[in-house]
Design an enzyme around this catalytic site. Structure first.
Site, PDB file in Angstrom:
ATOM      1  N   HIS A 211      99.393  17.691-107.816  1.00 32.39           N
ATOM      2  CA  HIS A 211      99.099  18.690-108.987  1.00 32.39           C
ATOM      3  C   HIS A 211     100.195  19.388-109.172  1.00 32.39           C
ATOM      4  O   HIS A 211     100.171  20.449-108.752  1.00 32.39           O
ATOM      5  CB  HIS A 211      97.924  19.396-108.925  1.00 32.39           C
ATOM      6  CG  HIS A 211      96.533  18.413-109.009  1.00 32.39           C
ATOM      7  ND1 HIS A 211      95.919  17.937-110.170  1.00 32.39           N
ATOM      8  CD2 HIS A 211      95.748  17.684-108.238  1.00 32.39           C
ATOM      9  CE1 HIS A 211      95.102  17.189-110.037  1.00 32.39           C
ATOM     10  NE2 HIS A 211      95.092  17.217-108.929  1.00 32.39           N
TER      11      HIS A 211
ATOM     12  N   CYS B 156      97.900  12.828-111.213  1.00 30.74           N
ATOM     13  CA  CYS B 156      96.482  12.545-110.480  1.00 30.74           C
ATOM     14  C   CYS B 156      96.104  10.981-111.074  1.00 30.74           C
ATOM     15  O   CYS B 156      96.724  10.001-110.487  1.00 30.74           O
ATOM     16  CB  CYS B 156      95.631  13.558-110.271  1.00 30.74           C
ATOM     17  SG  CYS B 156      94.293  13.598-109.150  1.00 30.74           S
TER      18      CYS B 156
ATOM     19  N   GLU C  93     100.708  21.433-111.779  1.00 32.14           N
ATOM     20  CA  GLU C  93     100.221  22.644-112.247  1.00 32.14           C
ATOM     21  C   GLU C  93      99.750  23.579-111.175  1.00 32.14           C
ATOM     22  O   GLU C  93      99.524  24.786-111.724  1.00 32.14           O
ATOM     23  CB  GLU C  93      99.362  22.297-113.291  1.00 32.14           C
ATOM     24  CG  GLU C  93      98.159  21.904-112.872  1.00 32.14           C
ATOM     25  CD  GLU C  93      97.683  20.437-112.470  1.00 32.14           C
ATOM     26  OE1 GLU C  93      98.813  19.648-112.461  1.00 32.14           O
ATOM     27  OE2 GLU C  93      96.737  20.066-112.184  1.00 32.14           O
TER      28      GLU C  93
END
Lengths: 258, 223
Positions: free
Chosen positions: B203, B82, B205
């Site tokens: 992202h 990001c 994750e």
């Protein structure tokens, strides 16, 4: 091809259990939130929202443990709302593993809080929840903001309020029709569309989903970027996969998982 | 056992990144740290980040972590996420005063611009289906077109969807650095790669299987 419309199962959590009632009465148990969240993740949910409706302050930390546990096994965005009043509430939720925090009543009583929270944690972390009821019908319908589960009016115009919240830094708006919530009659599409066409931030439509066509309508007729539903998923009427397939068949772009 | 450090200078939700690494690499030593010596000692360095880039770059300078981060970016497997991608480029228009942009690390040529400032065509950001502007932030699951072969894309289908949330997007000026492109009204650089650096706008994750696969590939990446 492009950005997918999102399907977001919502878990109302009270004292550490998923519950669902019709307009806040006749509450039914719908399971352990960690297990329910894992099931929706497997089914391809795009995000999961937890709404903490725990009444007693003794059990306020229960939701933190739920979020922590979910966040270590489920790797999709998590939003937590309910009882968020001060910056420290936001911080604790984010630290527990939430990606976004929903602010509702506190925004109505103290709009500056939304500014502070988005300034501190970034707009991407702040969802403003708007509970609206229609107050005028006819050619020029109007909706107002209600609090206390839709029982108390505030006199605030829903469209103006949504715009103000976006200007104050809300990264997203979760829009619930209190007229439709729990009815299974479908979203208030006129309200949804009016808000979506007023603000530039993404809008999640909520309140009233009873079948998969309602989800399709929320996007195609309501212009919503995401649709939220609870009971149709909790009691096994439909899976998230079936919802995605239905939207896909209707020509809506969705994330299809294996 | 490989050691992975998630660089912490007080910005963004680092716990999710660390938890995702612990999930894909149970044998790895995963640490969230703001300590220069930890960054220098780690085998692999992850630079996450959310929020506004003005505060982000200020925090990076204020904490004295910048030299350690630059060293890591020069020779270790390095993953930017990001803002951790945007900061590697030259500048960002975000929070610039009077059109002035925020200067960033400048390892890659290009700039981060607001979605509405990328194209000179006023229709570019208008959704033809609704007649209204595409919502900003760009939030949700979008596709990444893989524009180069890379070990971090291994096992991930071209045009796979990842979770994005951002209002400014990168326009890389050097095509050879671009590892992935995404379309949201306009095209932008959603992944960057050169030598030991891989960086993404989305992202991983929070991007379920494909995101976790990318993190696993990073753990196994031999440069």
């Amino acid at each position: 091809m492009g950005l997918a419309k999102r399907i977001i199962p919502c878990l109302d959590v009270r004292d550490g259990r998923v519950v669902k009632g019709v307009q806040f009465v006749d509450i039914r148990d719908a399971g352990n939130p960690v297990e329910v969240a894992a099931r929706y993740d497997e089914q391809g949910a795009d995000e999961i929202t937890f709404l903490d409706i725990t009444a007693s302050s003794d059990n306020r930390d229960t939701i933190l443990h739920v979020v922590e546990e979910v966040a270590s096994t489920v790797f999709i965005p998590l939003t937590v709302g309910g009882g968020i009043r001060v910056l420290d509430d936001v911080r604790r939720m984010l630290n527990a593993g939430a990606d976004k925090v929903g602010i509702n009543t506190a925004a109505v009583f103290n709009p500056e809080f939304v500014k502070q929270a988005s300034g501190h944690f970034g707009s991407q972390a702040i969802v403003v929840s708007i509970d609206a009821r229609q107050v005028e019908a006819g050619d020029k319908p109007r909706w107002e903001i209600f609090t206390h589960g839709g029982r108390r009016g505030t006199g605030l115009d829903a469209l103006q309020w949504a715009k103000k919240m976006a200007d104050y830094g809300a990264g997203e708006i979760l829009l619930t029709s209190m007229d439709r919530d729990g009815t299974r009659d479908g979203f208030d599409l006129a309200l949804t569309r009016a808000v979506c066409d007023t603000v530039d931030v993404p809008v999640i439509a909520s309140g009233g989903v009873g079948n998969l066509d309602h989800l399709v309508d929320g996007v195609s007729k309501g212009h919503a970027d995401a649709v939220l539903a609870a009971s149709i998923f909790h009691f096994g009427d439909y899976t998230v996969q079936q919802a995605k397939q239905k939207m896909h068949d209707a020509g809506i772009e969705v994330r299809i998982t294996e | 056992m490989t050691s992975i450090i998630v660089v912490d200078f007080g910005m963004g939700n680092l716990r999710s990144v660390a938890k995702a690494f612990e999930h894909v690499a149970p044998g790895a030593d995963v640490m969230i740290s703001a300590d220069v010596s930890d960054i220098r000692a780690a085998d692999r360095v992850v630079l996450p980040g959310q929020g506004a880039i003005g505060g982000y770059i200020k925090a990076l300078y204020d904490t004295d972590l910048e030299p350690a981060v630059l060293d890591a970016a020069a020779n270790k497997p390095f993953l930017g996420i990001c803002l951790g991608q945007q900061v590697l480029y030259e500048s960002s228009d975000e929070h610039g005063e009077e059109g002035e942009s925020v200067k960033t690390l400048g390892l890659f040529k290009g700039h981060a611009k607001h979605f509405t400032d990328v194209s000179s065509d006023p229709q570019a950001m208008i959704n033809p289906q609704t007649g209204h502007q595409y919502p900003i932030p760009h939030m949700g699951w979008n596709q990444v077109k893989q524009t180069m072969k890379h070990p971090l894309w291994q096992g991930i289908a071209d045009m796979a969807r990842f979770y994005f949330v951002h209002s400014y997007c990168l326009q890389s000026e050097n095509e050879a650095d671009v590892a992935g492109v995404t379309e949201y009204g306009v095209n932008f650089t959603s992944a960057t790669a050169r030598d030991n650096i891989f960086a993404v706008q989305f992202h991983p994750e929070k991007s379920q299987h494909d995101g976790l696969k990318l993190l696993e590939n990073f753990v196994n990446w031999k440069i």
